[in-house]
Design a protein around this motif. Structure first.
Motif, short mmCIF file in Angstrom:
data_model
loop_
_atom_site.label_atom_id
_atom_site.label_comp_id
_atom_site.label_asym_id
_atom_site.label_seq_id
_atom_site.Cartn_x
_atom_site.Cartn_y
_atom_site.Cartn_z
N LEU A 1 45.63 40.13 37.80
CA LEU A 1 44.56 40.58 38.68
C LEU A 1 43.20 40.52 37.99
N ILE A 2 43.10 41.09 36.79
CA ILE A 2 41.79 41.19 36.15
C ILE A 2 41.34 39.86 35.55
N LEU A 3 42.28 38.95 35.24
CA LEU A 3 41.88 37.62 34.79
C LEU A 3 41.32 36.80 35.95
N GLY A 4 41.94 36.92 37.12
CA GLY A 4 41.40 36.30 38.32
C GLY A 4 41.65 34.83 38.51
N TYR B 1 41.00 30.34 30.90
CA TYR B 1 40.30 31.04 29.81
C TYR B 1 40.37 32.54 29.99
N VAL B 2 40.15 33.25 28.88
CA VAL B 2 39.85 34.67 28.89
C VAL B 2 38.62 34.87 28.01
N ALA C 1 45.74 37.22 25.78
CA ALA C 1 44.92 38.24 26.43
C ALA C 1 45.64 39.59 26.45
N LYS C 2 46.92 39.56 26.78
CA LYS C 2 47.70 40.80 26.83
C LYS C 2 47.77 41.45 25.45
N ASP D 1 37.60 41.64 38.95
CA ASP D 1 38.16 40.76 37.91
C ASP D 1 37.07 40.36 36.92
N GLN D 2 37.42 39.51 35.98
CA GLN D 2 36.49 39.24 34.88
C GLN D 2 35.21 38.53 35.32
N VAL D 3 35.19 37.91 36.49
CA VAL D 3 33.95 37.29 36.97
C VAL D 3 33.25 38.13 38.03
N GLY D 4 33.75 39.36 38.26
CA GLY D 4 33.05 40.28 39.14
C GLY D 4 33.51 40.30 40.58
N ARG D 5 34.65 39.67 40.90
CA ARG D 5 35.16 39.69 42.27
C ARG D 5 36.02 40.93 42.48
#
Length: 248
Positions: free
Chosen positions: A39-42, A85-86, A135-136, A188-192
């Motif tokens: 979810l947060i990676l998006g 990417y992360v 990432a984890k 998520d990481q890009v703000g969605r």
């Protein structure tokens, strides 16, 4: 005699923390589920299959190659995963990691990764399932404090200018919030916006952050207090300079 990598010089807590990050010998502090990570990676929907850019290697009929026999492909490469990417940002206020040490940790401890270090952020590109493993690892361990480090794939600027009243890094896109004594990520990481809040755990206290940080600071562990580090920095600088002049 078995060679033991030294990784980094120095006798201070900062030097020891740098060695821990580079060796991958870090303490696990929290758990994040695979679905929450997705979810947060998006990059894809939680529970969905990994999209691929080519068939599995076993089905491609690649020509015989000695390198392929010597170097086993990563799980993501074997499956034909696309590259994703992360990206992390770290506060200058005693965050556990820094962009360079996230890159060192990635390059030393993980295969098939492409780390990139910028002035205030660190990105790793890899096959998707390989990237998620890294990432984890970094999110769940002492390499990350949810108040002083976060995932930001876009609009990272300003994160080190100040810490707001709740102690979290400034974020123009408001990806993380403090609710009670925990930090949640609701974008998520890009703000969605995402479908649920993801619990990133408790922030470190100021004392704990100062103990775990890899950043030299005059108001914590000063760089000049680590004599061995200064000696080796001077040695590397001197030898690089002499090599540049190429003395006969």
């Amino acid at each position: 005699m078995v060679y033991k990598p030294q990784f980094y010089p120095g006798a201070t807590s900062v030097a020891e923390n740098r060695r821990k990050h580079m060796s991958g010998n870090v303490e696990k502090l929290r758990d994040i589920s695979d679905d929450d990570l997705t979810l947060i990676l998006g990059h894809r929907a939680p529970g969905s299959d990994y999209p691929s850019t080519h068939p599995p290697l076993a089905e491609m009929g690649e020509p015989d190659c000695s390198v392929r026999q010597l170097v086993e492909a990563t799980p993501g490469a074997k499956a034909g995963d696309r590259v994703r990417y992360v990206q992390f940002v770290d506060s200058m206020y005693n965050a556990p990691a820094t962009p360079y040490f996230r890159s060192y940790a990635a390059a030393i401890n993980f295969r098939g990764v492409d780390p990139g270090t910028l002035s205030g952020r660190q990105v790793v590109e890899a096959r998707e399932r390989d990237m998620e493993q890294l990432a984890k690892f970094q999110i769940e361990t002492e390499m990350t404090d949810p108040a002083l480090a976060s995932l930001r794939g876009a609009t990272v600027h300003g994160h080190s200018l100040r810490l707001p009243e709740d102690g979290l890094m400034f974020d123009m896109l408001d990806r993380c919030r403090k609710e009670g004594n925990i930090v949640i990520m609701h974008k998520d990481q890009v703000g969605r916006p995402i479908d649920k809040k993801v619990n990133l755990g408790k922030p470190m206290s100021e004392e704990e952050a100062a103990k775990r940080t890899t950043i030299y600071r005059v108001d914590n562990v000063a760089f000049r207090d680590d004599k061995e580090v200064i000696e080796w920095v001077h040695r590397v600088f001197d030898q690089r300079t002499i090599y540049g002049f190429k003395p006969e």
